[in-house]
Scaffold this active site. Sequence first.
Site, short mmCIF file in Angstrom:
data_model
loop_
_atom_site.label_atom_id
_atom_site.label_comp_id
_atom_site.label_asym_id
_atom_site.label_seq_id
_atom_site.Cartn_x
_atom_site.Cartn_y
_atom_site.Cartn_z
N ALA A 78 0.42 -1.29 0.53
CA ALA A 78 -0.05 0.02 -0.07
C ALA A 78 0.88 1.16 -0.25
O ALA A 78 2.14 1.27 0.41
CB ALA A 78 -1.00 -0.26 0.96
N LYS A 79 0.36 2.66 -0.41
CA LYS A 79 1.10 3.67 -0.29
C LYS A 79 1.64 3.76 1.36
O LYS A 79 3.21 4.63 0.76
CB LYS A 79 0.50 5.15 -0.43
CG LYS A 79 -0.17 4.50 -2.57
CD LYS A 79 -0.63 6.24 -2.81
CE LYS A 79 0.40 7.32 -2.91
NZ LYS A 79 -0.15 8.20 -3.13
N ARG A 80 1.04 3.80 1.99
CA ARG A 80 2.06 3.88 2.99
C ARG A 80 3.44 3.27 3.83
O ARG A 80 3.92 3.07 3.91
CB ARG A 80 1.46 3.35 5.21
CG ARG A 80 0.63 1.92 4.65
CD ARG A 80 -0.22 1.56 6.53
NE ARG A 80 -0.38 -0.27 5.99
CZ ARG A 80 -1.36 -0.27 5.04
NH1 ARG A 80 -2.47 0.17 4.64
NH2 ARG A 80 -1.98 -1.62 4.81
N ASP A 81 3.84 1.90 2.36
CA ASP A 81 4.92 0.97 2.58
C ASP A 81 5.86 1.75 1.99
O ASP A 81 7.06 1.37 1.76
CB ASP A 81 4.89 -0.05 1.40
CG ASP A 81 3.22 -0.80 2.48
OD1 ASP A 81 3.09 -0.32 3.79
OD2 ASP A 81 2.49 -1.19 1.98
#
Length: 305
Positions: free
Chosen positions: A240-243
Amino acid sequence: MSSQVPGAGRFAPSPSGDLHLGNLRTALLAWLFARSTGRAFLMRIEDLDRVRPGAEQRQLADLTAIGIDWDGDLVHQSRRTGRYADAVDTLDAAGLTYECFCTRREIQQAVTAPHGPDGHYPGTCRDLTAAQRQEKRDSGRPPALRLRADLAAFTVHDLLRGPHTGLVDDVVLRRGDGVPAYNLAVVVDDAAQGIDQVVRGDDLLGSAPRQAYLASLLGLPVPVYAHVPLALNADGQRLAKRDGAVTLADQRAAGRDPHAVRGLLARTLGLAEPGERPSMPDLLDRFDPDVLPRDPWVFVPDAPP
């Protein structure tokens, strides 16, 4: 590429945000599966829900940047609602639908009970009497429309996994707000577009028996599937983008151009050596589904290209 055969493959993103590397990897695989078998490759925008302004344009630009092309015009689900309504009418005329008044919380509580399989609707509203349905309508709760399934399991063929038998339940056909449900729309669209090969992430393997069964009820052909391993983060969760630097824009900012990103994705598929930047024709020449990795790719943000 071999001479074109009837049928097509596809990639069908939802324009809810930028594609991450796992999405691009799946799109690359879908392109390779289709092109290596002489199929057309189509692009469908699944925009019935969760549309973020500008996301579609950025997604298509990113796909083009890494070398993915497609045949024909873009198809948008939001412009095909009449087809979905016709499919619902067909199922309704056959007595294969019923109204469901359950809230999301009620469904979640029911399917986590000891007697019910995880994620499957337990049929709470299946056998309501006419008076009970009217009472719920009078309460102001808008009903969803569900399929009245008449079997519990269905088998599909997966190019990477072989025969796969999965549970079938009473899937939603039309949501309470009137929007056609994903399981219905994807079945109708694949058939209408002549898509006979569906390549997508293996998190959707459980949906394939439901969708294939629904296609059979509508008299539509069932595609061959290839559910490919996902991209995961270091914790084993879906990327996900948070990674970290997981989008093409992130990668560019880190100094890795689209050709290098394509090389990175190819390396995770066993199609390139470290640091190599193979072209799309190179990848097509090297592509062999039988030797594709069967395990997820774990993305490490600081790994060398």
